[in-house]
Write a protein that holds these residues in place. Structure first.
Motif, short mmCIF file in Angstrom:
data_model
loop_
_atom_site.label_atom_id
_atom_site.label_comp_id
_atom_site.label_asym_id
_atom_site.label_seq_id
_atom_site.Cartn_x
_atom_site.Cartn_y
_atom_site.Cartn_z
N LEU A 46 -28.63 -2.05 -8.15
CA LEU A 46 -29.25 -0.89 -8.79
C LEU A 46 -28.77 0.41 -8.14
N GLY A 51 -26.11 6.75 -12.35
CA GLY A 51 -27.22 7.41 -13.03
C GLY A 51 -26.78 8.12 -14.30
N LEU A 54 -26.91 6.38 -17.69
CA LEU A 54 -28.17 6.17 -18.41
C LEU A 54 -28.22 6.92 -19.73
N PRO A 58 -27.72 0.82 -23.76
CA PRO A 58 -27.30 -0.40 -23.06
C PRO A 58 -26.51 -1.31 -23.99
N ILE A 215 -39.32 -5.68 -14.06
CA ILE A 215 -38.17 -5.26 -14.88
C ILE A 215 -38.26 -5.74 -16.31
N ARG A 216 -39.09 -6.74 -16.59
CA ARG A 216 -39.22 -7.34 -17.91
C ARG A 216 -37.92 -7.99 -18.38
N VAL A 239 -33.12 -4.66 -24.38
CA VAL A 239 -33.13 -4.78 -22.91
C VAL A 239 -32.34 -3.62 -22.31
N ASN A 240 -32.98 -2.85 -21.47
CA ASN A 240 -32.37 -1.62 -20.96
C ASN A 240 -31.30 -1.91 -19.88
N ARG A 241 -30.63 -0.85 -19.45
CA ARG A 241 -29.52 -0.99 -18.50
C ARG A 241 -29.96 -1.50 -17.14
N PHE A 242 -31.05 -0.97 -16.60
CA PHE A 242 -31.54 -1.43 -15.31
C PHE A 242 -31.82 -2.92 -15.34
N THR A 243 -32.52 -3.33 -16.36
CA THR A 243 -32.98 -4.70 -16.44
C THR A 243 -31.81 -5.66 -16.51
#
Lengths: 352, 352
Positions: A46, A51, A54, A58, A215-216, A239-243
């Motif tokens: 991460l 950044g 973002l 995703p 994070i789901r 599903v987002n980028r972090f996850t």
């Protein structure tokens, strides 16, 4: 009633998750979270995430993560679906596999979200009562469009043998979703059924063994047509980028997960023994929680008394579940404090 | 047909998002992402996030973020819903406000996801054709259970006046969702309608002006009963910890967002003029993209030729949209490269 809101929705009460209080000095053993942090590789991945990236959507199909999951389980990327937590996958299944006049089946008791998912979908609930000791019990000829099978089961912690599950899946006319949220703490998995039978999906999660509830992320493995149906109806970028980044990093660090699981299993054995010495009836858990019937105190009272002492466990009211508590396995230190609090409650109880 | 998968799902093709290629030297003007990074405060907030806390479930109701949104818009926290991207909110509305025999309305052309959401819900699509110049046009007595109204509209970039929208909402018998994904680039908003009319919801997103498409966050403002219905049927933990943290940090940094918007509006004016000088018909945009009819070349050909040159813009086939291209506003440098490429394409075209 409002004419604007769907009638079935107005009649519903939504799912109530276990309390998510965040107080200092709180011992939180109520939502089966992992007491240990996720792999340090998650933090590293991460931190390396740009950044500025973002601003971009995703990957809508989580290609990299799905490829790695497929490799681990010996199947193609087309047989893997990644979801915004396991719950999203369950909800998608109700919309992909159940016609408006269909029914959704599940054991009673099992994950208390299932009947609510049937209500949200606006179709018939068709629960199957487990046996007296929460053992497998299935009426001959039972049918539904979709069956949610938690294995190991929650809140009981019991594992149904794979042979039993296979025999059921082979004759069940609809889709069986085997919800293996807790399988990393069990002695066997049913994953091979998802690869061999066209009507079976297996659901896994990053929330428990991987310690990433925050994070789901969950994933589903199964036959290409069923997986394809989930893709057809999912939100575009679910599903987002972090996850995607965090899940991949955790998934790759198998050694860390194994170590975490071993610690939890050791604590589970210790807590189980300690509660049995206090004459609790403890079911043989194949999960990261215990299902137990307290001795000398009502389950609800124990739950409430512990809550006053800043220890959260889970209590499910109702005929089948109201005599029991569900306790997530914490760290050894948390378990020590839990046991001391239990003794204190029981002492007062005896004295009072 | 399979008997396992819902018939309506088998007949569908899902939504196809704009291409998410990630190549070096690619100019990506096809999905209306922000060309500038998110507020630096987002990075700072994420760096401060405790990685170990990821083992815990996120706040299931996004309390902190919703309170701040409510304060900004002058409404209570019960009138705000936060979603896993705007798309999740749109999908939830189809399940909260439309009975099985209901219909979903939207303008044609507008966001191409709407008809697919109706298909996923398995209910009737009831599109309304916009006027010849894509202007507002609504048949007397038109009704549906739910109407999705993108304002400013996509892909046309046109803003419908608030008075027109208000008059429609006041007489429409169902729920109107005003999708204000692009409103930060427009001269006025319809947010007050969501606070004044019981059948109106306004949807906002963090994907465009806030430059956070990668985190998946949107929010809905409206009357408490409608917002409550979305809560009843949502996934238990629909928005993860990162997303709640990043969205809050971006939302608080109003100055940064205003500056970013100003830069995009300046570039929009410049690109618009440049295309008009090339005899493109450019519609007056109130968004972060332009809707334009090329001159001297078919829209589809221009799209394809630019794609060969590593510049992605958006082309929507079809009778109403097939003569146009949609171009997201990039940085000034990206726009310069786009214009040079357009000239190169037109030059070859003229020569060829």
């Amino acid at each position: 009633m409002s004419t604007l809101i769907r009638q079935s929705v107005q009649r519903m009460t939504g799912y109530v998750p276990g309390e998510q209080r965040e107080a200092a000095d709180l011992i939180k053993l109520n939502t089966n979270e992992n007491p240990y942090p996720p792999s340090p590789k998650v933090g590293a991945a991460l931190a390396a995430l740009d950044g500025a990236a973002l601003r971009r959507y995703p990957d809508p199909v989580c290609a990299t993560l799905r490829r790695r999951i497929g490799e681990r389980h010996g199947c193609g990327v087309e047989q893997v679906f990644v979801s915004n937590g396991g719950d999203e996958a369950l909800a998608l299944c109700t919309r992909a596999f159940v016609e408006n006049d269909g029914a959704i089946g599940y054991f009673d008791p099992s994950y208390s979200l299932y009947p609510i998912l049937a209500d949200i979908r606006g179709v018939e609930r068709r629960p199957v009562a487990l046996g007296e000791r929460f053992e497998w019990q299935m009426p001959a000829g039972y049918a539904a469009a979709l069956f949610f099978l938690t294995n190991p089961n929650a809140p009981t912690g019991l594992l149904y043998p794979r042979a039993t599950v296979r025999a059921f899946c082979e004759r069940f006319p609809g889709v069986v979703v085997i919800d293996e949220a807790y399988v990393d703490f069990a002695v066997e998995s049913c994953l091979e059924l998802a690869l061999q039978l066209r009507n079976v999906l297996v659901l896994r999660t990053f929330s428990k063994a991987y310690a990433l509830a925050g994070i789901r992320a969950g994933y589903v493995v199964g036959s290409e047509p069923l997986i394809g149906a989930l893709f057809t109806i999912k939100d575009s970028y679910n599903v987002n980028r972090f996850t995607q980044t965090a899940a991949l990093a955790a998934f790759e660090d198998e050694a860390y997960v194994r170590e975490t699981i071993a610690r939890i299993l050791a604590t589970r054995a210790r807590l189980s023994g300690a509660l049995e010495r206090r004459r609790f009836e403890v079911f043989p858990s194949q999960t990261n929680f215990l299902w137990a019937k307290p001795a000398g105190i009502a389950a609800k009272t124990l739950f409430e008394e512990l809550r006053k002492r800043n220890i959260l466990i889970r209590y499910f009211p109702g005929r089948r579940t109201g005599d029991f508590v569900r306790v997530s396995i914490g760290t050894d230190q948390e378990v020590d404090r839990l046991l001391a609090a239990v003794d204190s409650v029981l002492g007062r109880q005896t004295a009072g």
